[in-house]
Enzyme design. Structure first.
Site, PDB file in Angstrom:
ATOM      1  N   ALA A 108       0.766  -1.241   0.000  1.00 28.30           N
ATOM      2  CA  ALA A 108       0.000   0.000   0.000  1.00 28.30           C
ATOM      3  C   ALA A 108       0.798   1.292   0.000  1.00 28.30           C
ATOM      4  CB  ALA A 108      -0.951   0.001   1.201  1.00 28.30           C
ATOM      5  N   PRO A 110       3.007   4.510  -0.832  1.00 25.73           N
ATOM      6  CA  PRO A 110       2.826   5.483   0.250  1.00 25.73           C
ATOM      7  C   PRO A 110       1.371   5.792   0.601  1.00 25.73           C
ATOM      8  CG  PRO A 110       3.303   6.623  -1.788  1.00 25.73           C
ATOM      9  CD  PRO A 110       3.408   5.166  -2.112  1.00 25.73           C
ATOM     10  N   GLY A 111       0.410   5.226  -0.133  1.00 25.59           N
ATOM     11  CA  GLY A 111      -0.987   5.397   0.239  1.00 25.59           C
ATOM     12  C   GLY A 111      -1.873   5.997  -0.835  1.00 25.59           C
ATOM     13  N   LYS A 113      -3.063   4.774  -3.803  1.00 27.90           N
ATOM     14  CA  LYS A 113      -4.168   3.912  -4.231  1.00 27.90           C
ATOM     15  C   LYS A 113      -5.090   3.568  -3.056  1.00 27.90           C
ATOM     16  CE  LYS A 113      -2.161   1.801  -8.383  1.00 27.90           C
ATOM     17  NZ  LYS A 113      -0.873   2.523  -8.462  1.00 27.90           N
ATOM     18  N   ASP A 158       4.758  -9.199   5.750  1.00 26.28           N
ATOM     19  CA  ASP A 158       4.776  -9.931   4.490  1.00 26.28           C
ATOM     20  C   ASP A 158       3.352 -10.303   4.088  1.00 26.28           C
ATOM     21  OD1 ASP A 158       5.105 -12.730   2.928  1.00 26.28           O
ATOM     22  OD2 ASP A 158       6.903 -11.525   2.685  1.00 26.28           O
ATOM     23  N   ASP A 175      -0.661  -3.875  -5.851  1.00 25.84           N
ATOM     24  CA  ASP A 175       0.184  -2.976  -6.638  1.00 25.84           C
ATOM     25  C   ASP A 175       1.623  -3.396  -6.383  1.00 25.84           C
ATOM     26  OD1 ASP A 175       0.757  -0.811  -8.320  1.00 25.84           O
ATOM     27  OD2 ASP A 175       1.083   0.513  -6.613  1.00 25.84           O
ATOM     28  N   CYS A 228       3.644  -0.409 -12.261  1.00 23.89           N
ATOM     29  CA  CYS A 228       3.979   0.829 -12.969  1.00 23.89           C
ATOM     30  C   CYS A 228       5.085   0.523 -13.974  1.00 23.89           C
ATOM     31  CB  CYS A 228       4.387   1.933 -11.995  1.00 23.89           C
ATOM     32  SG  CYS A 228       5.823   1.552 -10.976  1.00 23.89           S
TER      33      CYS A 228
END
Length: 472
Positions: A108, A110-111, A113, A158, A175, A228
């Site tokens: 997640a 840095p936040g 999405k 994890d 992601d 990405c």
């Protein structure tokens, strides 16, 4: 931009002109984008054009000095590339029935999405946001606190932990770590670090993460896979891996051809690739699959069985032999069945109910800390959307004062400001706490969050919320 020949060669036979011309496309300029927090927006506006697939997104006409815009630190918007915002479009389609769901953002930090999901998910949904790397997990927690949504559980660990905990979710977003080809336009290091070996290393790690997460996905649930990067190895091949190994069912997301999203390379699987030049954002890939073995009705039944049976109401709990002060019950609009306790460091926690997700995870909000006879209210409470502001004295800061506050510098309060803890606001929204002791005010902004750099000259572009404050 000089790109590695091996990198360009992998797209030579793709049949997609934009991909075959990546060296030229990646030399184009990027567009600054923000996503507005709908829970903290009123009549304010930022100047820009709407992002096609995200109602809260804006392509900005100018790039402001974001670090020195107090509205950013208040969680009134998030700086995010427009391509990444596509996840909000996906979530709205998957949850179009409006029923609350359990949602796991497995990688997640840095936040971006995660906060996009919070704006798109139905009310009452529970979000678990996980990050493996400790430093990144701290940044994630800070950004989630600023966004202010109460139904979030922030974890570090994890991805194997969820199956080990026996937890399952309605929607999982992965992601995953990748070779970062989509960031080459913004980050020269992405070009320097790229190699075919890196792509293979990332693909191995991605399969491991997917294996872990598949065990935590409910039958009938959805997995949103994203990277990405541009190459097929880390994108279409990973979706095919899920289909071949687990019998995953590809899910098509409705899009508009005018958006410029590129479909799958060499495959009929519904996939969504964002390439600079075709879209105004950076490189991004997304795809959705559904776990077979149950229909939607059975999955809903499974959710109901797993819901935690909450006991009691807003009772004052005890822990470490200390009763939680009654006054904290009035600090916010706590959901029914919220519990409270005090940890060994004197921090007062509100433990919020979880009625749709794995019972092992319950959102918590640090209310404040006991220091002598005082309860020092927390920054997390100040920025929460459930804060009851009527319980506190407030003082509105100018832009200069707000920036001083965010730098943990002294702020002079107006004469007549009541003593005690005062909620500092900017543009009508909470910014944080001050303690007025009469001759001065103690700045209680978290030092780990403070702005370290020097602000720009007063005439620099500070466009954003509270534009009228720029001259102060």
């Amino acid at each position: 931009m000089q790109l590695p020949e091996e990198f360009l060669q992998q797209f030579a036979d793709s049949g997609v002109e934009t991909l075959k011309s990546l060296d030229r496309m990646l030399d184009s300029d990027s567009t600054a984008c923000v996503r507005i927090n709908p829970a903290k927006s009123g009549g304010e506006t930022m100047k820009g054009e709407p992002v096609e697939w995200c109602p809260e997104g804006l392509y900005l006409h100018d790039r402001p000095a974001f670090t020195f815009d107090p509205a950013l630190h208040q969680g009134r918007y998030y700086v995010q590339d427009s391509s990444s915002m596509f996840i909000s479009h996906i979530i709205r389609q998957l949850t179009s029935d409006g029923a609350p769901v359990s949602y796991l953002d497995a990688c997640a930090a840095p936040g971006g999405k995660t906060t996009a999901a919070l704006a798109a998910l139905p009310e009452g949904s529970i979000v678990v946001a996980n990050e493996y790397v400790g430093q990144r997990a701290a940044i994630l927690r800070e950004n989630l606190a600023k966004w202010g949504y109460p139904g979030v559980v922030a974890l570090q660990g994890d991805t194997s932990r969820f199956a080990a905990d026996g937890a399952t979710f309605d929607i999982i977003a992965a992601d995953v770590p990748c070779s970062g080809e989509g960031m080459m336009r913004k980050d020269p290091k992405a070009v320097e670090q790229w190699s075919p070996r890196l792509v293979e290393q990332c693909a191995d790690r991605q399969r491991e993460i997917l294996d872990n997460l598949w065990q935590a996905l409910r039958p009938g649930g959805y997995l949103i896979y994203s990277t990405c990067t541009f190459n097929r190895r880390e994108n279409e091949d990973m979706v095919e891996y899920l289909i071949d190994r687990y019998g995953a069912e590809p899910v098509e997301i409705t899009t508009d051809p005018d958006w410029g999203i590129i479909p799958a390379i060499g495959s009929d699987i519904p996939c969504y690739r964002f390439v600079p030049g075709a879209v105004r954002g950076e490189g991004q890939f997304m795809a959705v699959v559904r776990r077979r073995g149950d229909d939607a009705e059975s999955a809903s039944s499974s959710r109901r069985k797993e819901r935690r049976k909450e006991k009691g109401g807003k009772e004052v709990a005890k822990r470490h032999g200390t009763k939680v002060p009654q006054q904290v019950l009035g600090y916010a609009s706590w959901p029914d069945a919220t519990e409270f306790d005090i940890d060994s460091a004197g921090r007062i926690r509100a433990i919020l109910p979880n009625t749709v997700g794995p019972a092992i995870y319950r959102p918590t909000l640090i209310v404040g800390e006991l220091k002598g006879k005082d309860i020092v209210p927390s920054q997390e409470l100040a920025l929460s959307t459930i804060l009851d502001r009527s319980r506190f004295n407030e003082v509105e800061l100018t832009r200069k004062q707000a920036i001083d506050y965010l730098r943990c510098q002294a702020v002079t309060l107006p004469e007549g400001t009541p003593r005690g803890f005062v909620l500092a606001t900017f543009g009508g929204y909470p910014l944080g706490w001050l303690k007025n002791i009469g001759n001065r005010a103690n700045n209680l902004y978290p030092k780990s969050w403070r702005i370290l750099s020097e602000p720009p000259a007063p005439d620099n572009n500070m466009a954003g919320f509270g534009e009228e404050e720029k001259r102060s």
